[in-house]
Design a protein around this motif. Structure first.
Motif, PDB file in Angstrom:
ATOM      1  N   ARG A   1       0.897  -1.019   0.059  1.00 23.77           N
ATOM      2  CA  ARG A   1       0.019  -0.420  -0.114  1.00 23.77           C
ATOM      3  C   ARG A   1       0.503   1.255   0.196  1.00 23.77           C
ATOM      4  N   SER A   2       0.443   2.421  -1.058  1.00 28.83           N
ATOM      5  CA  SER A   2       1.632   3.208  -1.241  1.00 28.83           C
ATOM      6  C   SER A   2       1.116   4.741  -1.209  1.00 28.83           C
ATOM      7  N   GLU A   3      -0.341   4.763  -1.025  1.00 24.78           N
ATOM      8  CA  GLU A   3      -1.402   5.365  -1.291  1.00 24.78           C
ATOM      9  C   GLU A   3      -1.981   6.663  -0.198  1.00 24.78           C
ATOM     10  N   GLU A   4      -1.254   6.023   0.790  1.00 28.13           N
ATOM     11  CA  GLU A   4      -0.740   7.548   2.438  1.00 28.13           C
ATOM     12  C   GLU A   4       0.379   7.930   2.014  1.00 28.13           C
ATOM     13  N   ALA A   5       0.681   6.878   1.564  1.00 26.55           N
ATOM     14  CA  ALA A   5       2.861   8.606   1.884  1.00 26.55           C
ATOM     15  C   ALA A   5       2.941   8.401   0.289  1.00 26.55           C
ATOM     16  N   LEU A   6       1.507   9.121  -0.403  1.00 25.10           N
ATOM     17  CA  LEU A   6       2.155   9.377  -1.970  1.00 25.10           C
ATOM     18  C   LEU A   6       2.895  10.715  -1.819  1.00 25.10           C
ATOM     19  N   GLU A   7       2.503  11.364  -0.729  1.00 26.25           N
ATOM     20  CA  GLU A   7       3.112  12.568  -1.091  1.00 26.25           C
ATOM     21  C   GLU A   7       4.424  12.729  -0.890  1.00 26.25           C
ATOM     22  N   ARG A   8       4.720  11.601   0.096  1.00 26.89           N
ATOM     23  CA  ARG A   8       6.750  11.130   0.554  1.00 26.89           C
ATOM     24  C   ARG A   8       7.271  10.838  -0.931  1.00 26.89           C
ATOM     25  N   ILE A   9       6.782  10.548  -2.045  1.00 23.19           N
ATOM     26  CA  ILE A   9       6.723   9.694  -2.721  1.00 23.19           C
ATOM     27  C   ILE A   9       7.338  11.069  -4.239  1.00 23.19           C
ATOM     28  N   LYS A  10       6.248  12.065  -4.386  1.00 22.08           N
ATOM     29  CA  LYS A  10       6.278  12.987  -5.017  1.00 22.08           C
ATOM     30  C   LYS A  10       7.393  13.608  -4.875  1.00 22.08           C
ATOM     31  N   GLY A  11       8.094  13.718  -3.864  1.00 24.70           N
ATOM     32  CA  GLY A  11       9.818  14.274  -3.923  1.00 24.70           C
ATOM     33  C   GLY A  11      10.472  13.825  -2.674  1.00 24.70           C
ATOM     34  N   LEU A  12      10.101  12.411  -3.441  1.00 26.16           N
ATOM     35  CA  LEU A  12      11.728  12.143  -4.085  1.00 26.16           C
ATOM     36  C   LEU A  12      12.305  12.229  -5.531  1.00 26.16           C
ATOM     37  N   ASP A  13      13.379  12.155  -5.494  1.00 26.04           N
ATOM     38  CA  ASP A  13      13.895  11.738  -6.443  1.00 26.04           C
ATOM     39  C   ASP A  13      14.242   9.979  -7.125  1.00 26.04           C
ATOM     40  N   ILE A  14      12.999   9.867  -8.247  1.00 25.92           N
ATOM     41  CA  ILE A  14      13.041   8.490  -8.437  1.00 25.92           C
ATOM     42  C   ILE A  14      14.700   8.252  -9.356  1.00 25.92           C
TER      43      ILE A  14
ATOM     44  N   SER B   1       5.768  -3.982   9.485  1.00 27.99           N
ATOM     45  CA  SER B   1       6.213  -2.510   8.619  1.00 27.99           C
ATOM     46  C   SER B   1       6.918  -1.599  10.271  1.00 27.99           C
ATOM     47  N   GLU B   2       7.235  -0.904   9.896  1.00 29.49           N
ATOM     48  CA  GLU B   2       8.321   0.014  10.532  1.00 29.49           C
ATOM     49  C   GLU B   2       7.291   1.496  10.600  1.00 29.49           C
ATOM     50  N   ASP B   3       6.979   1.705   8.960  1.00 27.00           N
ATOM     51  CA  ASP B   3       6.152   2.404   8.359  1.00 27.00           C
ATOM     52  C   ASP B   3       4.081   1.820   8.771  1.00 27.00           C
ATOM     53  N   GLU B   4       3.248   2.289   9.415  1.00 29.46           N
ATOM     54  CA  GLU B   4       2.116   2.283   9.038  1.00 29.46           C
ATOM     55  C   GLU B   4       1.770   2.387   8.277  1.00 29.46           C
ATOM     56  N   PHE B   5       1.906   2.873   6.931  1.00 39.85           N
ATOM     57  CA  PHE B   5       1.395   3.209   5.389  1.00 39.85           C
ATOM     58  C   PHE B   5       1.604   2.415   4.736  1.00 39.85           C
ATOM     59  N   VAL B   6       2.827   2.079   5.021  1.00 43.13           N
ATOM     60  CA  VAL B   6       3.457   1.342   3.494  1.00 43.13           C
ATOM     61  C   VAL B   6       3.081  -0.568   4.378  1.00 43.13           C
ATOM     62  N   LYS B   7       1.806  -1.263   3.726  1.00 46.86           N
ATOM     63  CA  LYS B   7       2.657  -2.309   4.572  1.00 46.86           C
ATOM     64  C   LYS B   7       1.591  -3.273   3.362  1.00 46.86           C
ATOM     65  N   PRO B   8       1.837  -4.785   3.304  1.00 48.93           N
ATOM     66  CA  PRO B   8       0.906  -5.244   2.414  1.00 48.93           C
ATOM     67  C   PRO B   8      -0.674  -4.697   2.290  1.00 48.93           C
ATOM     68  N   VAL B   9      -1.159  -5.103   0.802  1.00 50.13           N
ATOM     69  CA  VAL B   9      -2.514  -4.339   0.657  1.00 50.13           C
ATOM     70  C   VAL B   9      -3.555  -6.249   1.051  1.00 50.13           C
ATOM     71  N   TYR B  10      -2.859  -6.858   1.163  1.00 51.90           N
ATOM     72  CA  TYR B  10      -3.580  -8.102   1.039  1.00 51.90           C
ATOM     73  C   TYR B  10      -2.834  -9.142   1.773  1.00 51.90           C
ATOM     74  N   GLY B  11      -3.521  -9.394   3.495  1.00 54.48           N
ATOM     75  CA  GLY B  11      -3.381 -10.139   4.207  1.00 54.48           C
ATOM     76  C   GLY B  11      -3.194 -11.882   3.617  1.00 54.48           C
ATOM     77  N   ASN B  12      -3.785 -11.934   2.261  1.00 53.35           N
ATOM     78  CA  ASN B  12      -4.470 -13.611   2.771  1.00 53.35           C
ATOM     79  C   ASN B  12      -3.203 -13.980   1.365  1.00 53.35           C
ATOM     80  N   ILE B  13      -1.784 -12.690   1.275  1.00 57.43           N
ATOM     81  CA  ILE B  13      -1.731 -13.966  -0.255  1.00 57.43           C
ATOM     82  C   ILE B  13      -0.692 -15.043   1.086  1.00 57.43           C
ATOM     83  N   PRO B  14      -0.056 -16.468  -0.189  1.00 56.42           N
ATOM     84  CA  PRO B  14       0.297 -17.619   0.963  1.00 56.42           C
ATOM     85  C   PRO B  14       1.829 -17.407   0.485  1.00 56.42           C
ATOM     86  N   ILE B  15       2.778 -17.223   1.115  1.00 52.19           N
ATOM     87  CA  ILE B  15       4.340 -17.094   0.960  1.00 52.19           C
ATOM     88  C   ILE B  15       5.088 -18.259   1.194  1.00 52.19           C
TER      89      ILE B  15
END
Length: 281
Positions: free
Chosen positions: A68-81, A127-141
Motif C-alpha cells: 500500500r502506497s496511497e497514504e505515502a504518495l506525497e512522500r514519494i512525490k518528493g523523491l527523485d526516483i 512494517s515500521e511504517d504504518e502507511f506502507v504495508k501489504p495490501v492483502y493479508g491473505n497472500i500465501p508465501i
C-alpha cells in the motif's frame, strides 16, 4: 471531449472517452503501468531459513506482494526516483543517507511451525511504517513443516514499473474501441440467434425489435454477425471513441493512478517544450 465514468471502485476505473486521440490514451495506459511510482520490497536479508524453499524463491515471492502506497504518495512525490534507482543498483554514485531514510521502509518477517504445519501469509510481514504495508493479508508465501522457521529482514524501496513490474501499481491498463452495432429491421426475422451467441449479453428484444442494451459492453467478437442467417447485423467500431480501463493492484487507488499518469506525462511534455525553446535561442 466527452468523458463518462462507467465503473469506479477501489479496484478498477473504466472511462468512456470521445474526442481524444487513441495515441494519447495509449500513452496514459503505458504510463499507468510503467511510470507511476510505488513501494515494493527490493532487498531481503535472510537471517534464518530452514524451510523447503530456496532463499531466492522466497525473496522473489515477497517482492511481488503489492504494498500500500496511497497514504505515502506525497512522500514519494518528493523523491527523485532516478536517484533511488542508483541507490538500488551497483552504481558508485550513491545518494546521501538522509535521502535513503525517506526512500526505504524497513519490514520484518518471522514465522515458526511448532507441532503442525504453518502457512506464512503476507499478513505476517510487519512494517515500521504504518502507511506502507501489504495490501492483502491473505497472500500465501510458504508452508512451514513442523520445526521449520524463517526470519527475514526486508527493505521496501520506491520505484517504477519501467524498472521492474513489482513497482507497477496497475495490474491491467487497456484501451479498447467502442462498438458500432447496426441492425437492419428489413432483414431481421427475430430468430434471436444473435442473442444466444452473444457472450456479453449485449442484445435484447424490445417491442418486437432486436436492440442494443449497452454498446460499451460489446467486445467486437462479431459472433452475432456470423450467427445471423439473414446478415441483418453489422458490427464495427466508432471513430474517435474509446474505453480506458485501469485495474489497481491495491498499491494506489485507480483514480490516483490515472491522475498521476496524466501529471507525469504533462511534466515530461513540458520538459520537451522547454528544451525546444532553448534550442531556438
Amino acid at each position: 471531449m466527452n468523458i463518462n465514468v462507467r465503473r469506479w471502485s477501489n479496484e478498477i476505473i473504466e472511462i468512456a472517452i470521445s474526442g481524444v486521440p487513441l495515441p494519447l490514451l495509449n500513452a496514459l495506459r503505458r504510463y499507468a503501468l510503467a511510470k507511476v511510482p510505488t513501494y515494493a520490497v527490493d532487498e531481503v536479508m535472510v537471517v534464518i531459513n530452514t524451510s523447503h524453499m530456496f532463499d531466492e524463491m522466497l525473496a522473489h515471492r515477497i517482492a511481488m506482494i503489492p504494498l500500500r502506497s496511497e497514504e505515502a504518495l506525497e512522500r514519494i512525490k518528493g523523491l527523485d526516483i532516478d536517484v533511488c534507482y542508483k541507490c538500488g543498483s551497483d552504481s558508485e554514485d550513491k545518494p546521501p543517507s538522509d535521502v535513503c531514510e525517506k526512500c526505504y521502509v524497513h519490514m520484518f518477517l518471522e514465522a515458526v511451525a511448532e507441532d503442525s504445519e504453518y502457512t506464512v501469509y503476507s499478513s505476517d510481514i510487519k512494517s515500521e511504517d504504518e502507511f506502507v504495508k501489504p495490501v492483502y493479508g491473505n497472500i500465501p508465501i510458504v508452508i512451514l513443516s513442523p520445526g521449520q522457521r524463517i526470519s527475514l529482514e526486508l527493505r521496501a524501496r520506491v520505484g517504477r514499473g519501467i524498472e521492474h513490474i513489482k513497482w507497477s501499481p496497475a495490474t491491467i491498463a487497456v484501451t479498447r474501441y467502442v462498438a458500432d452495432i447496426r441492425i437492419s429491421e428489413d432483414l431481421c426475422n427475430l430468430c434471436k440467434k444473435c442473442i444466444e451467441v452473444c457472450p456479453k449479453n449485449v442484445l435484447t428484444v424490445y417491442q418486437n425489435r432486436i436492440q442494443v442494451k449497452d454498446k460499451y459492453e460489446c467486445i467486437l467478437c462479431k459472433q452475432c454477425m456470423y450467427a445471423c442467417p439473414t446478415k441483418a447485423i453489422d458490427v464495427s467500431y466508432r471513430d474517435n471513441e474509446y474505453i480506458l480501463v485501469i485495474e489497481s493492484s491495491g498499491a494506489l487507488e485507480p483514480e490516483t493512478i490515472l491522475r498521476e499518469s496524466i501529471g507525469i506525462l504533462l511534466n515530461e511534455l513540458e520538459i520537451i517544450s522547454k528544451s525546444i525553446d532553448s534550442w531556438k535561442r
